[in-house]
Scaffold this motif. Structure first.
Motif, PDB file in Angstrom:
ATOM      1  N   ARG A 103      -7.878   3.440   6.238  1.00 43.45           N
ATOM      2  CA  ARG A 103      -7.109   3.474   5.225  1.00 43.45           C
ATOM      3  C   ARG A 103      -5.991   2.410   5.520  1.00 43.45           C
ATOM      4  NH1 ARG A 103      -2.036   6.445   5.390  1.00 43.45           N
ATOM      5  NH2 ARG A 103      -1.940   7.709   7.442  1.00 43.45           N
ATOM      6  N   GLN A 104      -5.407   1.913   4.520  1.00 42.32           N
ATOM      7  CA  GLN A 104      -4.149   0.863   4.523  1.00 42.32           C
ATOM      8  C   GLN A 104      -2.804   1.739   4.743  1.00 42.32           C
ATOM      9  OE1 GLN A 104      -3.220  -1.620   1.060  1.00 42.32           O
ATOM     10  NE2 GLN A 104      -3.405  -3.403   2.270  1.00 42.32           N
ATOM     11  N   VAL A 105      -2.138   1.147   5.625  1.00 37.87           N
ATOM     12  CA  VAL A 105      -0.806   1.870   5.837  1.00 37.87           C
ATOM     13  C   VAL A 105       0.442   0.703   5.926  1.00 37.87           C
ATOM     14  CG1 VAL A 105      -1.535   3.958   7.186  1.00 37.87           C
ATOM     15  CG2 VAL A 105      -1.372   1.779   8.534  1.00 37.87           C
ATOM     16  N   TYR A 118       4.688   4.380   1.212  1.00 40.21           N
ATOM     17  CA  TYR A 118       3.907   5.217   0.319  1.00 40.21           C
ATOM     18  C   TYR A 118       3.774   4.662  -0.931  1.00 40.21           C
ATOM     19  CZ  TYR A 118       4.758   8.654   4.134  1.00 40.21           C
ATOM     20  OH  TYR A 118       4.694   9.307   5.283  1.00 40.21           O
ATOM     21  N   GLY A 119       2.879   4.620  -1.724  1.00 41.11           N
ATOM     22  CA  GLY A 119       2.659   4.064  -2.853  1.00 41.11           C
ATOM     23  C   GLY A 119       1.196   4.638  -3.512  1.00 41.11           C
ATOM     24  N   GLU A 120       1.202   3.975  -4.795  1.00 46.27           N
ATOM     25  CA  GLU A 120      -0.068   4.570  -5.401  1.00 46.27           C
ATOM     26  C   GLU A 120      -1.162   3.988  -4.794  1.00 46.27           C
ATOM     27  OE1 GLU A 120      -1.938   4.564  -9.899  1.00 46.27           O
ATOM     28  OE2 GLU A 120       0.073   3.808  -9.646  1.00 46.27           O
ATOM     29  N   MET A 121      -2.533   4.697  -4.424  1.00 41.99           N
ATOM     30  CA  MET A 121      -3.457   4.282  -3.737  1.00 41.99           C
ATOM     31  C   MET A 121      -4.750   4.135  -4.791  1.00 41.99           C
ATOM     32  SD  MET A 121      -2.611   4.563  -0.665  1.00 41.99           S
ATOM     33  CE  MET A 121      -4.168   4.518   0.388  1.00 41.99           C
ATOM     34  N   LYS A 129      -2.562   0.211  -4.286  1.00 41.15           N
ATOM     35  CA  LYS A 129      -2.783  -0.557  -5.462  1.00 41.15           C
ATOM     36  C   LYS A 129      -1.943  -1.847  -5.506  1.00 41.15           C
ATOM     37  CE  LYS A 129      -4.723   2.686  -8.527  1.00 41.15           C
ATOM     38  NZ  LYS A 129      -4.711   3.359 -10.090  1.00 41.15           N
ATOM     39  N   ASP A 130      -0.539  -1.591  -5.363  1.00 48.52           N
ATOM     40  CA  ASP A 130       0.512  -2.657  -5.157  1.00 48.52           C
ATOM     41  C   ASP A 130       1.549  -2.714  -3.706  1.00 48.52           C
ATOM     42  OD1 ASP A 130       2.279  -4.498  -5.768  1.00 48.52           O
ATOM     43  OD2 ASP A 130       2.959  -3.599  -7.559  1.00 48.52           O
TER      44      ASP A 130
END
Length: 149
Positions: A103-105, A118-121, A129-130
């Protein structure tokens, strides 16, 4: 006479050579190494532990990342990413319950601390997403600490 002309030519050639000056933009001198030193960054409130050991900070940032959060499965693995404008974004490849996942961190450098982003996945939950819309709360800051042996 020819020898004298050759010697004169050599002297003139050598004396006209100057050391080239290289101008360096001071803002570009801020290197990855100084922004994110190799070492350990830890958050520990006795219920939750996050540890991130930066092992390489040259072309790519590499390290070992581990999460042990209350009421969640522990996971640990490798991190490879890029640092851009004090924001570290990369891929975390980890083992949890015997399964390998990625996963992207993201982390923002805040002095001697790293704040997780943290953000929308995406639909599959592996990438943001962005990355420009991430938030970096200060709830669980990872602070640079000596690495335990």
């Amino acid at each position: 006479m020819k020898k004298l002309l050759i010697i004169a030519f050599c002297i003139l050639t050598l004396s006209s050579c100057k050391k080239k000056e290289v101008l360096v933009d001071p803002q570009k001198m801020e290197t990855t190494q100084s922004l994110l030193p190799i070492g350990c960054y830890v958050f520990n409130d006795s219920k939750n532990v996050i540890s991130f050991e930066i092992t390489d900070n040259k072309d790519e940032i590499k390290g070992i990342l581990a999460y042990s959060l209350a009421e969640k499965d522990r996971n640990s693995g490798s991190f490879v990413g890029q640092l851009n404008n004090k924001t570290l974004i990369g891929t975390y490849t980890f083992q949890s319950e015997g399964t390998e996942s990625t996963r992207q961190v993201a982390f923002k450098i805040n002095g001697n601390q790293l704040l997780e982003g943290y953000g929308e996945m995406s639909a599959d939950g592996t990438t943001f997403k962005d990355t420009n819309a991430l938030t970096f709360p200060n709830e669980m800051p990872l602070t640079k600490t000596p690495c335990s042996q």
